[in-house]
Design a protein around this motif. Structure first.
Motif, PDB file in Angstrom:
ATOM      1  N   VAL A  58      -3.802   4.318  -0.661  1.00 39.60           N
ATOM      2  CA  VAL A  58      -4.691   3.368   0.018  1.00 39.60           C
ATOM      3  C   VAL A  58      -6.048   3.320  -0.687  1.00 39.60           C
ATOM      4  N   GLU A  59      -6.586   4.473  -1.057  1.00 41.87           N
ATOM      5  CA  GLU A  59      -7.875   4.517  -1.753  1.00 41.87           C
ATOM      6  C   GLU A  59      -7.788   3.814  -3.099  1.00 41.87           C
ATOM      7  N   SER A  60      -6.691   4.003  -3.813  1.00 41.96           N
ATOM      8  CA  SER A  60      -6.509   3.325  -5.094  1.00 41.96           C
ATOM      9  C   SER A  60      -6.445   1.814  -4.907  1.00 41.96           C
ATOM     10  N   LEU A  61      -5.790   1.346  -3.855  1.00 41.14           N
ATOM     11  CA  LEU A  61      -5.750  -0.092  -3.587  1.00 41.14           C
ATOM     12  C   LEU A  61      -7.157  -0.612  -3.313  1.00 41.14           C
ATOM     13  N   ARG A  62      -7.920   0.134  -2.561  1.00 40.13           N
ATOM     14  CA  ARG A  62      -9.282  -0.298  -2.223  1.00 40.13           C
ATOM     15  C   ARG A  62     -10.187  -0.362  -3.453  1.00 40.13           C
ATOM     16  N   THR A  63      -9.953   0.458  -4.441  1.00 38.96           N
ATOM     17  CA  THR A  63     -10.820   0.510  -5.615  1.00 38.96           C
ATOM     18  C   THR A  63     -10.154  -0.159  -6.818  1.00 38.96           C
ATOM     19  N   GLU A  64      -9.223   0.544  -7.447  1.00 37.04           N
ATOM     20  CA  GLU A  64      -8.568   0.035  -8.652  1.00 37.04           C
ATOM     21  C   GLU A  64      -7.779  -1.245  -8.372  1.00 37.04           C
ATOM     22  N   GLY A  65      -7.090  -1.281  -7.244  1.00 42.48           N
ATOM     23  CA  GLY A  65      -6.294  -2.451  -6.896  1.00 42.48           C
ATOM     24  C   GLY A  65      -7.145  -3.681  -6.674  1.00 42.48           C
ATOM     25  N   THR A  66      -8.233  -3.525  -5.949  1.00 39.73           N
ATOM     26  CA  THR A  66      -9.126  -4.652  -5.703  1.00 39.73           C
ATOM     27  C   THR A  66      -9.667  -5.198  -7.016  1.00 39.73           C
ATOM     28  N   ALA A  67     -10.064  -4.313  -7.926  1.00 40.02           N
ATOM     29  CA  ALA A  67     -10.588  -4.753  -9.227  1.00 40.02           C
ATOM     30  C   ALA A  67      -9.512  -5.470 -10.040  1.00 40.02           C
ATOM     31  N   ALA A  68      -8.302  -4.920 -10.069  1.00 47.53           N
ATOM     32  CA  ALA A  68      -7.212  -5.554 -10.824  1.00 47.53           C
ATOM     33  C   ALA A  68      -6.885  -6.928 -10.248  1.00 47.53           C
TER      34      ALA A  68
END
Length: 90
Positions: A58-68
């Motif tokens: 979930v944290e990766s989606l909020r950070t890296e995922g949102t940017a991608a």
């Protein structure tokens, strides 16, 4: 628009489509959390699962995922038996 899909290996798969990655992260966290809570695992195992598998994805989606996704790219992350992927949808 974003299409978010996830799978808990051999247990559950689901998808969500919407326009905001933050909302998708909330849906992912709530949906998978509900499945894990209802799994019949001991409370300490549920907490371990949430901390070591669900939380990092979930944290990766909020950070890296949102940017991608903002760049028009797809994102994916796996932790243990849990996999989530998000892609822009036209």
């Amino acid at each position: 628009m974003i299409k978010l899909t996830w799978a808990l290996i051999a247990e559950h798969a689901d998808a969500w489509t919407g326009s905001d990655a933050a909302q998708g992260a909330a849906v992912l966290e709530a949906g998978v959390g509900a499945v894990v809570d209802a799994s019949g695992m001991k409370p300490e195992t549920v907490q371990h699962w949430r901390t070591d598998f669900l939380g990092p994805v979930v944290e990766s989606l909020r950070t890296e995922g949102t940017a991608a996704l903002a760049r028009g790219e797809s994102w994916g992350k796996a932790a243990g038996p849990f996999l989530a992927c998000a892609s822009p949808v036209n």
